[in-house]
Write a protein that holds these residues in place. Structure first.
Motif, PDB file in Angstrom:
ATOM      1  N   SER A 157      58.830  87.774 -56.597  1.00 27.78           N
ATOM      2  CA  SER A 157      57.183  86.733 -56.287  1.00 27.78           C
ATOM      3  C   SER A 157      56.342  87.315 -57.793  1.00 27.78           C
ATOM      4  O   SER A 157      56.321  88.272 -58.667  1.00 27.78           O
ATOM      5  CB  SER A 157      56.381  86.933 -54.919  1.00 27.78           C
TER       6      SER A 157
ATOM      7  N   TYR B 124      52.556  85.507 -51.531  1.00 32.06           N
ATOM      8  CA  TYR B 124      54.157  85.419 -50.263  1.00 32.06           C
ATOM      9  C   TYR B 124      54.945  84.107 -50.959  1.00 32.06           C
ATOM     10  O   TYR B 124      55.490  84.149 -50.427  1.00 32.06           O
ATOM     11  CB  TYR B 124      52.961  84.491 -49.074  1.00 32.06           C
ATOM     12  N   LYS B 125      54.789  83.711 -52.190  1.00 30.38           N
ATOM     13  CA  LYS B 125      55.261  82.629 -52.904  1.00 30.38           C
ATOM     14  C   LYS B 125      56.726  83.142 -53.106  1.00 30.38           C
ATOM     15  O   LYS B 125      56.583  83.869 -54.643  1.00 30.38           O
ATOM     16  CB  LYS B 125      54.609  81.736 -53.899  1.00 30.38           C
ATOM     17  N   LEU B 126      57.704  83.369 -51.927  1.00 28.71           N
ATOM     18  CA  LEU B 126      58.897  84.098 -52.612  1.00 28.71           C
ATOM     19  C   LEU B 126      59.743  83.100 -53.508  1.00 28.71           C
ATOM     20  O   LEU B 126      60.141  82.206 -52.014  1.00 28.71           O
ATOM     21  CB  LEU B 126      59.151  84.995 -51.354  1.00 28.71           C
TER      22      LEU B 126
ATOM     23  N   PHE C  78      63.820  83.636 -53.357  1.00 25.77           N
ATOM     24  CA  PHE C  78      65.105  83.959 -53.160  1.00 25.77           C
ATOM     25  C   PHE C  78      66.598  83.086 -54.010  1.00 25.77           C
ATOM     26  O   PHE C  78      66.138  82.514 -53.960  1.00 25.77           O
ATOM     27  CB  PHE C  78      65.509  83.604 -51.279  1.00 25.77           C
TER      28      PHE C  78
END
Lengths: 114, 115
Positions: free
Chosen positions: A92, A100-102, A104
């Motif tokens: 992030s 919260y903007k992950l 992956f």
């Protein structure tokens, strides 16, 4: 170039081996780095959470972050068959209050053989 | 119950059906999320709620409709889905969507199959 690259494996090791899992990334704004473990038919479980560069150890698990190389690693010592799972890295940038903007990786499937 | 729970765990629906997925978190968190996990692809963030307000909608088709009646419950209403919507739908929560937003705790997921 994808934002986060993670070798999907599969990776197969004997019990007791040291496992090294890695991710590379391109976004230099990433500051928070996570490793999740996902067993088959389960949701991801947060294993390690680190901020910025450096090492963090928790039992048999060590997370390393090298921001200069844009490279993160998860080491598992004395691996056990119960460690067999898919390992996901996540990152992030944590800017503007939107941690919260992950982003992956696709995950690496690990099998530890007894 | 502890952590994040999701029901149902498995769902098979036709393209003309309407169904709902339910998520409940028992962690006292204020932010909740819906993710889609498809084979060979990274997790995709769909919706984010913080203190029951939607703060993110990642260009998700309108056939997916989220609802957050309170900080402990999150729903995903589904209608006229397509076969490509078949996936594992994961709910997650975090203490907040700000500084603690990176530490998310996931439920077991709902395996959805659209026929």
């Amino acid at each position: 170039q994808k934002e986060v690259e993670q070798d999907p494996g599969p990776l197969s090791v004997p019990e007791g081996a040291i496992v090294s899992l890695n991710c590379t990334y391109s976004n230099s704004a990433f500051q928070y780095f996570m490793w999740y473990r996902q067993y088959s038919r389960k949701g991801p479980e947060l294993l390690m959470y680190t901020y910025s560069s450096g090492n963090k150890e928790d039992g048999r698990f060590t997370a390393q972050v090298d921001k200069s190389s844009k490279y993160i690693s998860l080491f598992i010592r004395d691996s056990q068959p119960s460690d067999s799972a898919t390992y996901l890295c996540a990152m992030s940038a944590g800017s503007g209050g939107s941690n919260y903007k992950l982003t992956f990786g696709k995950g690496t499937l690990l099998t530890v053989n007894p | 119950e502890t952590g994040v729970t999701q029901t149902p765990r498995h769902l098979v629906m036709g393209m003309t059906n309407k169904k709902s997925l339910k998520c409940e978190q028992h962690l006292g968190h204020n932010a909740m999320y819906w993710y889609k996990q498809s084979a060979k692809k990274p997790l995709e963030l769909m919706f984010v709620y913080s203190l029951e307000e939607r703060v993110e909608n990642n260009s998700v088709p309108s056939r997916f409709s989220p609802e957050c009646p309170n900080s402990s419950h999150l729903f995903l209403h589904l209608h006229t889905l397509q076969p490509e919507d078949s996936a594992l739908y994961l709910c997650a929560s975090s203490q907040d969507s700000g500084l603690a937003g990176a530490q998310q705790y996931f439920g077991p997921g709902t395996r959805l199959t659209v026929t």
